[in-house]
Scaffold this active site. Structure first.
Site, mmCIF file in Angstrom:
data_model
loop_
_atom_site.group_PDB
_atom_site.id
_atom_site.type_symbol
_atom_site.label_atom_id
_atom_site.label_comp_id
_atom_site.label_asym_id
_atom_site.label_seq_id
_atom_site.Cartn_x
_atom_site.Cartn_y
_atom_site.Cartn_z
ATOM 1 N N ALA A 195 0.776 -1.236 0.000
ATOM 2 C CA ALA A 195 0.000 0.000 0.000
ATOM 3 C C ALA A 195 0.808 1.288 0.000
ATOM 4 O O ALA A 195 0.311 2.318 -0.448
ATOM 5 C CB ALA A 195 -0.953 -0.004 1.205
ATOM 6 N N GLY A 227 0.431 5.134 0.000
ATOM 7 C CA GLY A 227 -0.970 5.322 0.348
ATOM 8 C C GLY A 227 -1.793 6.077 -0.673
ATOM 9 O O GLY A 227 -2.965 6.367 -0.433
ATOM 10 N N CYS A 277 4.358 -0.379 -12.593
ATOM 11 C CA CYS A 277 4.820 0.836 -13.282
ATOM 12 C C CYS A 277 6.082 0.522 -14.076
ATOM 13 O O CYS A 277 7.073 1.238 -13.998
ATOM 14 C CB CYS A 277 5.064 1.972 -12.293
#
Length: 581
Positions: free
Chosen positions: A275, A278, A500
């Site tokens: 995560a 965030g 990514c």
């Protein structure tokens, strides 16, 4: 005429400008040239060395409407004196700052560039400051030059001087290793400086001009602060760092799309497996209107605190952050009736009360055991933490077992000091929660955005450290994380996988692994769909051959090409549904 043209080209190549050459490991470059083709790969490399021509900010609709943020953002940009594009007139306001036509509650802020900058002043060439590659990448995104990023500069640079800013990019030395080859504090044009900069292609990597905020002596004496305030940039992007805190979040467009593709609904239980920091976690919470439960996990204590800090800043309450290695996220079902009947979505939770950052660090580094001497150079276990009588064989064995070499001890001590310094930022957070795992089929939706080679991030001035073996290791790690995600998602639930990177071994090949390994999974349509189709066929990295997508599957994933018309980072998104039965 031909000779004149060649001479002109030679002069252009030698003159200061921004013409970076993105370098890869030779095997990785050959691999990508086979995958994308020569011309397409060259276009991708060119795009990766430049920032996107715009920035995206996601609106926190829990606090403000998109129109309110647009009004406030335009006011901030008008009041800013950092760049020429920051003072729009009424005629171009609609093109400078507007809501994205497809991804609602997302504001696009336009930048511009590349600009041709003259580095020759009335009195000759400007004084020069050479910065590190990472510093330069930040400057290209809109930052100023901070003290730690400066490697070298001209002699006699004084506060207030206009200086040219160039970049020292890694290059191969005679041993075949990637090195910067520049000692911090070097004076340019000195004999020592010339010797170090012989192989440095600085002429191809000038990123703008700025005003020195410190003298040369102060730059290399101070530890913090702005060394050069940029006044003329190759790429001008709006200064959005720290702007409208809590109301907006600066985020790449494909990352915003990934959260929308998961499509979380109010009242559901969502897991964000990797995560930190965030951004996607808070995006999911806003889409759910802060109703339901989002569990955000990361294996780094400080990164978990970053998530907590961001959720507090955005006034989000449905996010529960835990320190947990995502590879150990699945907890086997227990026969304990209390565990089976609980309505909580986690098991074996521990809340650690913390009054100082030091306590946080001990819980992380020593499992909560304060017996390890913090200042011991040799890291022997101190007497009071061993309940074994002195002189006994067991005592000797125990001490020898806990004894670390001096070099390793010093390294650990430095790490501890660094983490202590980081932890001081989080003194207001007095509790840290840990979980040992989650029961299978706990979550309605799972977002897996795992660590990857990040070869889609831009601007990027160097990519030589990634090897073929490194790319393969990334893919193995991602598959192991996917194994956990499948077990944690309920029948009928949704899994979104994103990265990514431009590497198909971490994208389409991982999707192929998931579909072939788990018959309960199927790819499903994504909305919104802004990217391009995935790659089909097989993938040969020179070590092994892997299958990619089938023809009918390629339109069910999104691949964002840095050289494509959307001008985004390189990104990949796949959406799976778990068979309800």
């Amino acid at each position: 005429a031909r000779q004149t043209e060649r001479e002109r080209e030679m002069v252009e190549q030698a003159s200061p400008g921004y013409r970076p050459n993105l370098q890869f490991n030779a095997d990785v470059e050959a691999f990508f040239r086979r995958v994308f083709g020569m011309d397409h790969f060259e276009a991708i490399c060119q795009a990766l060395t430049c920032p996107s021509s715009y920035a995206c900010v996601r609106v926190n609709t829990l606090q403000k409407t998109c129109q309110e943020v647009l009004t406030n953002l335009l006011k901030v940009l008008k009041d800013s004196h950092t760049t020429s594009i920051s003072k729009p007139d009424e005629a171009n306001e609609d093109t400078l700052c507007f809501e994205h036509p497809v991804v609602k509650n997302t504001i696009v802020v336009q930048g511009d560039g590349p600009h041709q900058i003259d580095y020759i002043g009335k009195h000759g060439v400007f004084k020069e400051v050479v910065v590190s590659r990472k510093c330069a990448e930040s400057v290209l995104r809109g930052a100023n030059v901070f003290v730690p990023g400066v490697l070298a500069c001209s002699g006699h640079v004084e506060q207030g001087d206009i200086v040219a800013v160039s970049v020292a990019v890694e290059h191969l030395d005679e041993k075949g290793d990637w090195v910067v080859g520049l000692t911090r504090g070097t004076i340019l044009l000195s004999e020592h400086g010339n010797a170090q900069l012989e192989q440095n292609e600085r002429a191809r990597c000038y990123i703008g001009k700025g005003r020195a905020m410190l003298s040369r002596t102060a730059i290399f004496r101070e530890l913090h602060g702005i060394a050069v305030e940029m006044v003329d940039r190759v790429y001008s992007l709006p200064p959005l760092h720290g702007v409208l805190k809590g109301d907006i979040f600066l985020q790449n467009l494909p990352s915003i799309v990934a959260a929308r593709v998961l499509d979380p609904q109010p009242g559901e239980r969502i897991l964000d497996m990797c995560a930190a920091p965030g951004g996607k976690t808070t995006a999911l919470a806003i889409l759910m209107k802060d109703k339901g439960t989002i569990v955000a996990i990361d294996r780094s204590h400080n990164k978990v605190m970053d998530i907590k800090k961001l959720t507090e800043e955005m006034k989000i309450t449905c996010v529960h952050s835990y320190k947990l290695d995502a590879l150990k996220a699945v907890q086997a079902e227990q026969k304990n009736s209390e565990c089976l009947t609980t309505r909580e979505c986690f098991v074996n939770e521990e809340t650690v009360e913390c009054t100082t950052p030091e306590v946080l660090l001990f819980h992380e580094t020593n499992g909560g055991n304060p017996g390890l001497a913090q200042n011991s150079k040799t890291c022997r276990v101190t007497d009071y933490c061993l309940d074994i009588p002195r002189g006994s064989p067991d005592r000797e064995v125990a001490e020898r077992k806990h004894y670390l070499s001096n070099a390793k001890a010093i390294k650990e001590e430095r790490k501890l000091k660094s983490r202590l310094k980081e932890a001081k930022k989080y003194q207001d957070h007095v509790t840290v929660s840990h979980v040992k795992g989650f029961l299978p089929h706990t979550f309605d939706r799972v977002l897996l955005d795992p660590p990857c080679s990040a070869l889609g991030l831009r601007p990027r001035l160097f990519a030589g450290l990634e090897t073929i073996e490194g790319l393969r290791r990334h893919a193995i790690y991602q598959k192991r994380l996917f194994d956990q995600a499948v077990q944690l998602c309920r029948p009928g639930g949704i899994i979104v996988y994103s990265t990514c990177t431009i590497n198909p071994g971490e994208n389409e090949a991982v999707v192929r692994y998931a579909l072939d390994t788990y018959g309960c999974l199927s790819l499903i349509h994504q909305s919104p769909y802004l990217g391009e189709p995935g790659l089909i066929g097989t993938l040969d990295d020179g070590v092994s051959c892997k299958k990619l997508l089938k023809e009918e599957e390629k339109y069910l994933v999104q691949r964002f090409d840095p050289s494509g018309p959307l001008d985004t980072i390189g990104f990949f998104i796949a959406k799976f549904q778990v068979n309800p039965s």
